[in-house]
Motif scaffolding. Sequence first.
Motif, short mmCIF file in Angstrom:
data_model
loop_
_atom_site.label_atom_id
_atom_site.label_comp_id
_atom_site.label_asym_id
_atom_site.label_seq_id
_atom_site.Cartn_x
_atom_site.Cartn_y
_atom_site.Cartn_z
N THR A 11 -57.06 -48.10 49.14
CA THR A 11 -56.24 -48.10 47.93
C THR A 11 -54.78 -48.28 48.29
O THR A 11 -54.32 -47.76 49.30
CB THR A 11 -56.41 -46.76 47.16
N ASN A 12 -54.07 -49.03 47.46
CA ASN A 12 -52.63 -49.21 47.66
C ASN A 12 -51.87 -48.11 46.94
O ASN A 12 -52.10 -47.85 45.76
CB ASN A 12 -52.16 -50.56 47.10
N LYS A 13 -50.93 -47.47 47.65
CA LYS A 13 -50.15 -46.40 47.03
C LYS A 13 -48.99 -46.95 46.22
O LYS A 13 -48.84 -46.65 45.04
CB LYS A 13 -49.63 -45.44 48.09
N ARG A 14 -48.15 -47.74 46.81
CA ARG A 14 -47.04 -48.39 46.12
C ARG A 14 -46.69 -49.65 46.87
O ARG A 14 -46.91 -49.74 48.09
CB ARG A 14 -45.82 -47.48 45.98
N LEU A 15 -46.13 -50.60 46.18
CA LEU A 15 -45.78 -51.86 46.82
C LEU A 15 -44.43 -51.79 47.51
O LEU A 15 -44.21 -52.44 48.53
CB LEU A 15 -45.79 -52.99 45.79
N GLY A 16 -43.50 -51.03 46.95
CA GLY A 16 -42.17 -50.96 47.55
C GLY A 16 -41.37 -49.81 46.99
O GLY A 16 -41.92 -48.86 46.42
N LEU A 17 -40.08 -49.91 47.12
CA LEU A 17 -39.17 -48.87 46.66
C LEU A 17 -38.88 -48.96 45.17
O LEU A 17 -38.19 -48.09 44.63
CB LEU A 17 -37.85 -48.96 47.43
N TYR A 18 -39.43 -49.98 44.51
CA TYR A 18 -39.07 -50.27 43.13
C TYR A 18 -40.11 -49.82 42.11
O TYR A 18 -39.78 -49.62 40.94
CB TYR A 18 -38.85 -51.78 42.96
N ASP A 19 -41.36 -49.66 42.52
CA ASP A 19 -42.41 -49.41 41.53
C ASP A 19 -42.83 -47.95 41.44
O ASP A 19 -43.46 -47.54 40.46
CB ASP A 19 -43.64 -50.29 41.80
N VAL A 20 -42.50 -47.15 42.45
CA VAL A 20 -42.80 -45.72 42.44
C VAL A 20 -41.62 -44.99 43.10
O VAL A 20 -41.12 -45.43 44.14
CB VAL A 20 -44.09 -45.40 43.22
N ALA A 21 -41.19 -43.89 42.49
CA ALA A 21 -40.17 -43.04 43.11
C ALA A 21 -40.86 -42.02 44.00
O ALA A 21 -41.77 -41.31 43.55
CB ALA A 21 -39.34 -42.34 42.04
N MET A 22 -40.48 -41.97 45.27
CA MET A 22 -41.08 -41.02 46.20
C MET A 22 -39.99 -40.13 46.76
O MET A 22 -39.15 -40.57 47.56
CB MET A 22 -41.82 -41.76 47.33
N ILE A 23 -39.98 -38.87 46.34
CA ILE A 23 -38.97 -37.92 46.79
C ILE A 23 -39.43 -37.31 48.10
O ILE A 23 -40.38 -36.51 48.14
CB ILE A 23 -38.76 -36.83 45.72
N LYS A 24 -38.75 -37.68 49.18
CA LYS A 24 -39.11 -37.19 50.50
C LYS A 24 -38.07 -36.18 50.96
O LYS A 24 -37.12 -35.84 50.23
CB LYS A 24 -39.25 -38.37 51.47
N ASP A 25 -38.23 -35.68 52.18
CA ASP A 25 -37.37 -34.60 52.67
C ASP A 25 -35.88 -34.93 52.58
O ASP A 25 -35.07 -34.10 52.16
CB ASP A 25 -37.73 -34.25 54.11
N ASN A 26 -35.50 -36.14 52.98
CA ASN A 26 -34.08 -36.49 52.95
C ASN A 26 -33.54 -36.56 51.53
O ASN A 26 -32.37 -36.23 51.28
CB ASN A 26 -33.85 -37.82 53.67
N HIS A 27 -34.37 -36.98 50.58
CA HIS A 27 -33.94 -36.99 49.19
C HIS A 27 -33.73 -35.55 48.69
O HIS A 27 -32.78 -35.27 47.95
CB HIS A 27 -34.98 -37.69 48.30
#
Length: 298
Positions: free
Chosen positions: A172-188
């Motif tokens: 399964t594909n999670k997201r294509l890039g930085l534009y279609d899903v917001a992913m809040i990671k540790d640095n964010h």
Amino acid sequence: MRESTEQALRAGGLDPADVRAVVANALTEDLGPDFLDVTSVATIPAEQTDTADLVARADGVVAGLAVAAAVFELVGEMTGTERTVEVSLVAADGERVARGDVLATVTGPTRLLLTAERTALNLLCRMSGVATHTRAWADALSGTKAMVLDTRKTTPGLRALEKYAVRTGGGTNKRLGLYDVAMIKDNHKLAAGGITAAYRRVRQAFPAVPVQVEVTTVAEAVEAVEAGADFLLCDNMAPEELVEVVAAVGDRAELEATGGLTLAVAARYAATGVDYLSVGALTHSSPILDIALDLRTE
């Protein structure tokens, strides 16, 4: 590129124009500024025509046959030759193939067949390798609710093709890039002042974009779902911790285990009750599936 090839690409979720661009760039790497294969031009008469087979040299799962077909169909156009190559597919993407199986047959000017050979094989072998590796993960998770996910750890310029190969292999594909899903990671989280603050900022700026949050503890998982997140990345958690997260979160969010996962531990992580296992190695470390082009000698 023939209409049938374009239709096959679209059916797999690939944009024919994007595939054309990838093929053009790859052929240009081989042909240089003059679009010339000096060896084939020097050794093979322009009028000579032959048939060749694309043959599996190892067992695996094939992916990218329409992409390989696009290479053979476009090479004449790229080299300024009006003559064309006919491609006949024998196998289908997603099929398990065995060493010695013929995957496709190509007929046309011998110069064009050999000029296109390496570019077609580079793409086909790469995509089939990703599909084969992904199928191993899908098989390991069979019987559980967990599915294997890819990441953005893809080869620059080949993301769409590699993610297609993941789908072909049963992932399964999670997201294509930085534009279609917001992913809040540790640095964010650090930059924004915490999970809740980061989530609220994303939701305010992009209310329609799906938001995923990376968590490393049970407490962070609870904070994230209470803030509104419905997809959590549980990073580098042991199976015992994941069981606690599943219990604490319930059905309020989908859960993904991520971080250094291997096939040897796949079943243990799937048994915790998470929905997904995220595996960057599907695209950054899959070996190719060996496939060759064999000219017929009869």
